[in-house]
Design a protein around this motif. Structure first.
Motif, mmCIF file in Angstrom:
data_model
loop_
_atom_site.group_PDB
_atom_site.id
_atom_site.type_symbol
_atom_site.label_atom_id
_atom_site.label_comp_id
_atom_site.label_asym_id
_atom_site.label_seq_id
_atom_site.Cartn_x
_atom_site.Cartn_y
_atom_site.Cartn_z
ATOM 1 N N LYS A 27 -13.625 -2.576 -12.446
ATOM 2 C CA LYS A 27 -12.351 -2.758 -11.715
ATOM 3 C C LYS A 27 -12.388 -4.054 -10.904
ATOM 4 O O LYS A 27 -11.405 -4.790 -10.844
ATOM 5 C CB LYS A 27 -12.089 -1.583 -10.773
ATOM 6 N N ASP A 86 -16.355 0.175 -8.346
ATOM 7 C CA ASP A 86 -16.516 0.105 -9.789
ATOM 8 C C ASP A 86 -16.540 -1.365 -10.218
ATOM 9 O O ASP A 86 -15.560 -2.096 -10.046
ATOM 10 C CB ASP A 86 -15.348 0.852 -10.448
ATOM 11 N N ASP A 108 0.856 -1.184 0.000
ATOM 12 C CA ASP A 108 0.000 0.000 0.000
ATOM 13 C C ASP A 108 0.892 1.234 0.000
ATOM 14 O O ASP A 108 1.924 1.243 0.656
ATOM 15 C CB ASP A 108 -0.916 0.005 1.228
ATOM 16 N N ASP A 109 0.481 2.273 -0.721
ATOM 17 C CA ASP A 109 1.278 3.492 -0.784
ATOM 18 C C ASP A 109 1.019 4.415 0.403
ATOM 19 O O ASP A 109 1.710 5.411 0.567
ATOM 20 C CB ASP A 109 1.034 4.244 -2.100
ATOM 21 N N GLU A 168 -12.944 0.815 -3.591
ATOM 22 C CA GLU A 168 -13.474 0.820 -4.963
ATOM 23 C C GLU A 168 -14.790 0.052 -5.052
ATOM 24 O O GLU A 168 -14.924 -1.021 -4.470
ATOM 25 C CB GLU A 168 -12.448 0.169 -5.901
ATOM 26 N N ASP A 222 -0.012 -0.390 -10.076
ATOM 27 C CA ASP A 222 -1.229 -0.532 -9.273
ATOM 28 C C ASP A 222 -1.455 -1.987 -8.843
ATOM 29 O O ASP A 222 -0.718 -2.889 -9.253
ATOM 30 C CB ASP A 222 -2.448 0.057 -9.993
ATOM 31 N N ASP A 258 -3.191 -2.978 -2.024
ATOM 32 C CA ASP A 258 -4.089 -1.883 -2.360
ATOM 33 C C ASP A 258 -4.360 -1.930 -3.861
ATOM 34 O O ASP A 258 -3.545 -2.442 -4.636
ATOM 35 C CB ASP A 258 -3.414 -0.555 -1.979
ATOM 36 N N LEU A 259 -5.475 -1.393 -4.262
ATOM 37 C CA LEU A 259 -5.801 -1.327 -5.679
ATOM 38 C C LEU A 259 -5.105 -0.143 -6.355
ATOM 39 O O LEU A 259 -4.432 -0.292 -7.369
ATOM 40 C CB LEU A 259 -7.322 -1.204 -5.871
ATOM 41 N N THR A 260 -5.227 1.034 -5.780
ATOM 42 C CA THR A 260 -4.730 2.256 -6.408
ATOM 43 C C THR A 260 -3.413 2.687 -5.777
ATOM 44 O O THR A 260 -3.381 3.094 -4.619
ATOM 45 C CB THR A 260 -5.778 3.389 -6.255
ATOM 46 N N MET A 261 -2.332 2.554 -6.565
ATOM 47 C CA MET A 261 -0.991 2.928 -6.094
ATOM 48 C C MET A 261 -0.196 3.497 -7.257
ATOM 49 O O MET A 261 -0.445 3.145 -8.403
ATOM 50 C CB MET A 261 -0.236 1.704 -5.563
ATOM 51 N N SER A 284 -9.331 -2.088 -0.903
ATOM 52 C CA SER A 284 -9.834 -0.945 -1.652
ATOM 53 C C SER A 284 -11.170 -0.461 -1.124
ATOM 54 O O SER A 284 -11.891 -1.193 -0.463
ATOM 55 C CB SER A 284 -10.008 -1.342 -3.122
ATOM 56 N N ASN A 316 4.650 -0.027 -3.046
ATOM 57 C CA ASN A 316 4.068 -0.079 -4.395
ATOM 58 C C ASN A 316 4.288 -1.476 -4.976
ATOM 59 O O ASN A 316 5.032 -2.286 -4.416
ATOM 60 C CB ASN A 316 4.654 1.008 -5.308
#
Length: 122
Positions: free
Chosen positions: A90, A87, A9-10, A85, A60, A53-56, A83, A34
């Motif tokens: 995704k 969506d 995770d970032d 998220e 990613d 994590d999904l978004t990094m 996440s 990352n």
């Protein structure tokens, strides 16, 4: 011997919270900020579980999971996607690359324990 979990995770605060929770539950925890850094750790260490994590930035969670699943040492390691998220596209993409299940942010200890029980039988 404690099971090893890689957390990717970032967010330093998310890493710290998850690391504390998993430490308290008796797991050995290694962190990466990352996907690229996590891939390097997979080259030298065998893990029982990966939470990503999904978004990094850099790589990613979906690209990381796809890369990890191609590594012989990681082919059968469960990967949990972290996440908030919602969506559907995704989520479908994450499942396609081999994500076992999802852990919603913010992480609650009971939710984490339930997922550990399902994916590790712990």
């Amino acid at each position: 011997m404690a099971k090893k979990i890689l957390i990717v995770d970032d967010s330093p605060s998310v890493l710290a919270i998850l690391e504390d929770m998993l430490d308290d539950l008796g797991y050995e925890v290694i962190t990466a900020s990352n996907g690229k850094q996590a891939c390097q750790k997979l080259e030298t260490t065998q893990f029982n579980l990966i939470i990503t994590d999904l978004t990094m930035p850099v790589m990613d969670g979906i690209a990381f999971a796809e890369t990890a699943k191609k590594m012989p040492s990681c082919k059968f390691v469960p990967i949990v996607m972290l996440s908030s998220e919602e969506d559907a596209a995704k989520i479908a993409e994450a499942k396609r690359v081999g994500i076992s299940t999802f852990l919603r942010k913010p992480v609650k200890e009971l939710q984490l324990k339930t997922i550990l029980k399902v994916v590790l039988g712990a």
